[in-house]
Design an enzyme around this catalytic site. Structure first.
Site, mmCIF file in Angstrom:
data_model
loop_
_atom_site.group_PDB
_atom_site.id
_atom_site.type_symbol
_atom_site.label_atom_id
_atom_site.label_comp_id
_atom_site.label_asym_id
_atom_site.label_seq_id
_atom_site.Cartn_x
_atom_site.Cartn_y
_atom_site.Cartn_z
ATOM 1 N N ASN A 223 -3.163 4.444 0.074
ATOM 2 C CA ASN A 223 -3.967 3.284 -0.285
ATOM 3 C C ASN A 223 -5.276 3.285 0.486
ATOM 4 O O ASN A 223 -5.317 3.615 1.668
ATOM 5 C CB ASN A 223 -3.193 1.991 -0.023
ATOM 6 C CG ASN A 223 -1.990 1.858 -0.947
ATOM 7 O OD1 ASN A 223 -0.846 1.969 -0.532
ATOM 8 N ND2 ASN A 223 -2.254 1.643 -2.230
ATOM 9 N N ALA A 224 -6.359 2.899 -0.190
ATOM 10 C CA ALA A 224 -7.706 2.880 0.386
ATOM 11 C C ALA A 224 -8.147 4.274 0.839
ATOM 12 O O ALA A 224 -8.805 4.436 1.865
ATOM 13 C CB ALA A 224 -7.799 1.884 1.538
ATOM 14 N N ARG A 231 -6.221 20.292 -5.727
ATOM 15 C CA ARG A 231 -7.389 21.058 -5.293
ATOM 16 C C ARG A 231 -8.200 20.302 -4.228
ATOM 17 O O ARG A 231 -9.068 20.906 -3.590
ATOM 18 C CB ARG A 231 -8.302 21.376 -6.474
ATOM 19 C CG ARG A 231 -7.689 22.339 -7.482
ATOM 20 C CD ARG A 231 -8.732 22.855 -8.465
ATOM 21 N NE ARG A 231 -8.110 23.735 -9.443
ATOM 22 C CZ ARG A 231 -7.709 23.351 -10.657
ATOM 23 N NH1 ARG A 231 -7.851 22.076 -11.015
ATOM 24 N NH2 ARG A 231 -7.167 24.209 -11.491
ATOM 25 N N ASP A 252 6.761 -1.255 -1.079
ATOM 26 C CA ASP A 252 7.064 -2.463 -1.846
ATOM 27 C C ASP A 252 7.196 -2.195 -3.338
ATOM 28 O O ASP A 252 7.414 -3.122 -4.119
ATOM 29 C CB ASP A 252 6.014 -3.541 -1.594
ATOM 30 C CG ASP A 252 4.600 -3.119 -1.980
ATOM 31 O OD1 ASP A 252 4.408 -1.938 -2.364
ATOM 32 O OD2 ASP A 252 3.680 -3.958 -1.892
ATOM 33 N N HIS A 255 2.374 -0.826 -3.935
ATOM 34 C CA HIS A 255 1.342 -0.008 -3.303
ATOM 35 C C HIS A 255 1.573 1.487 -3.510
ATOM 36 O O HIS A 255 0.623 2.262 -3.601
ATOM 37 C CB HIS A 255 1.283 -0.303 -1.793
ATOM 38 C CG HIS A 255 0.557 -1.563 -1.457
ATOM 39 N ND1 HIS A 255 1.135 -2.807 -1.600
ATOM 40 C CD2 HIS A 255 -0.701 -1.770 -0.985
ATOM 41 C CE1 HIS A 255 0.269 -3.727 -1.226
ATOM 42 N NE2 HIS A 255 -0.856 -3.136 -0.856
ATOM 43 N N ASP A 278 1.964 -4.734 5.942
ATOM 44 C CA ASP A 278 0.598 -5.136 5.594
ATOM 45 C C ASP A 278 0.624 -6.533 4.984
ATOM 46 O O ASP A 278 -0.198 -6.880 4.146
ATOM 47 C CB ASP A 278 -0.049 -4.129 4.642
ATOM 48 C CG ASP A 278 -1.568 -4.273 4.551
ATOM 49 O OD1 ASP A 278 -2.166 -4.852 5.488
ATOM 50 O OD2 ASP A 278 -2.161 -3.822 3.548
ATOM 51 N N LEU A 311 -5.570 -4.159 -4.969
ATOM 52 C CA LEU A 311 -4.543 -4.699 -4.092
ATOM 53 C C LEU A 311 -5.153 -5.202 -2.794
ATOM 54 O O LEU A 311 -6.142 -4.643 -2.297
ATOM 55 C CB LEU A 311 -3.489 -3.637 -3.788
ATOM 56 C CG LEU A 311 -2.664 -3.145 -4.987
ATOM 57 C CD1 LEU A 311 -1.728 -2.019 -4.553
ATOM 58 C CD2 LEU A 311 -1.869 -4.287 -5.606
ATOM 59 N N GLY A 313 -3.437 -6.467 0.734
ATOM 60 C CA GLY A 313 -2.287 -6.838 1.529
ATOM 61 C C GLY A 313 -1.043 -6.889 0.655
ATOM 62 O O GLY A 313 -1.025 -6.428 -0.487
#
Length: 395
Positions: A223-224, A231, A252, A255, A278, A311, A313
């Site tokens: 995530n993020a 590749r 969860d 995520h 989170d 998303l 948190g």
């Protein structure tokens, strides 16, 4: 930090340690695990409260490395609410955690540090804050997620001058590809801070340079950050392939797909995976709009999201995360529990947490066969499931 000068000893008897085959006793006294087995029974008969754990299981208290808030409280908007949050998460088996401050003006982290240093109010009972996780402000604007871009900064040694383990900063999440980041990583690591990579556009090569500089954790893997490509493996691929690095994961089912949770478990194994929540202010609350730092987040059946669908948190509790990890991977509960006990404790250098060893801090969670929390004990004090001796379990 429990507000009780001399808690009465507790004798947990009849419960089975996760992974063991026979029940045994555990004596908690003076905030530590004083004895196990026959020695616990011999030493705990006099003056101790007894918890009858027949049919139940014991594990070390859970540790959450990334918690933004709970019960309607956002720690970045109101750092003073940390003691309310800490009391709430005890119901989920959490005995220690890192209050997480997302990208915000510098004064917010300073206030949070002062609140922790000041200690809890009298009579308080809850999970122990082990220090701060500063998630930002040295993040890549291209992967800022729910962080307020107005407060993002390039890595700045002056801004981080007071950050150290000694001043209560335990984890700092930053983007290793930013100019000046590697030098700051070396500086912070030298002060005992665990430096994490996250909210990043790093290539695999840039990530590896960060690991060489001292990064030892990755914040909410996948995530993020760019997706893992065959590749272009990026930060995610580099982290999974580097044995020096522990990865954090939010299991969860929103995520990260359960299949990818299983793949991550197979690659990282029990020694390199920590699960985190989170969680934000909406944890334990009904659907609605809740703050996360400087933004409002809509929380519904599909999780916590910004208006554009990104998303922001979670509303995951740590005990639910453990149950999910077992369900997604098929791992034995005792092995999966390392992801919320032994691994986060080792990452932080908390040598007296994360195991039910004699002499360790008396952080214990009692679970039923479905890994639902029955009782939580932190520093030898019952912080959840404590009925003051009036119920069928306590005497």
């Amino acid at each position: 930090m429990t507000g009780r000068a001399a808690p009465r000893p507790i004798l947990v008897e009849g419960a089975t340690v996760l992974g063991a085959t026979e029940p045994e006793a555990l004596l908690l006294a003076g905030g530590r695990i004083a004895a196990r087995g026959g020695d616990a029974v011999a030493g705990g008969g006099r003056g101790a409260r007894r918890f009858r754990g027949e049919g139940l299981f014991m594990a070390p208290g859970f540790i959450d490395l990334q918690l933004n808030g709970a019960a309607g409280h956002d720690l970045s908007a109101d750092p003073g609410s940390v003691w309310d949050v800490a009391a709430t998460i005890a119901a989920h088996g959490v005995t220690a955690f890192l209050p997480t401050i997302v990208t915000a003006p510098p004064s917010v982290a300073e206030t949070a540090a002062r609140v922790l240093a000041g200690g809890p109010p009298p009579g308080w009972r809850g999970a122990t804050p082990l220090g701060l996780h500063l998630e930002g402000p040295f993040l890549n604007p291209g992967r800022s997620g729910a962080h307020d871009r107005a407060h993002l900064r390039a890595p700045d040694p002056a801004l981080a001058a007071g950050w150290s383990a000694a001043t209560g900063v335990r984890i700092v999440t930053l983007a290793p590809e930013l100019p000046g980041a590697l030098e700051l990583v070396r500086t912070l690591a030298g002060r005992g801070v665990v430096v994490a990579a996250g909210h990043s556009l790093a290539t695999a090569e840039e990530a590896a340079a960060g690991f060489d500089a001292g990064i030892r954790y990755v914040t909410h893997l996948f995530n993020a950050m760019p997706p893992l490509g065959h590749r272009a493996p990026g930060l995610a691929g580099a982290a999974l392939s580097d044995g020096r690095v522990i990865v954090g994961l939010i299991p969860d089912g929103v995520h990260v797909d359960p299949l990818v949770v299983d793949l991550t478990w197979r690659v990282a194994g029990a020694d390199r995976l920590s699960i985190v929540t989170d969680a934000m202010a909406a944890l334990g609350m009904p659907p609605g709009r809740y703050p996360l730092g400087g933004v409002d987040v809509e929380v519904g059946d599909d999780g916590a999201q910004l208006p554009d669908g990104r998303l922001a948190g979670s509303v995951l509790s740590l005990d639910a995360g453990l149950r999910n990890l077992v369900a997604y991977t098929g791992a034995p509960a005792a092995v999966a529990a390392d992801a919320v006990t032994r691994v986060p404790a080792a990452l932080l250098g908390e040598r007296d947490r994360g195991a039910l060893a004699v002499g360790a801090v008396a952080d214990v969670v009692v679970l039923d066969a479905g890994l639902e929390v029955v009782a939580t004990i932190a520093r030898g004090v019952a912080i959840h499931g404590d009925d003051d001796g009036d119920g069928e379990r306590w005497a």
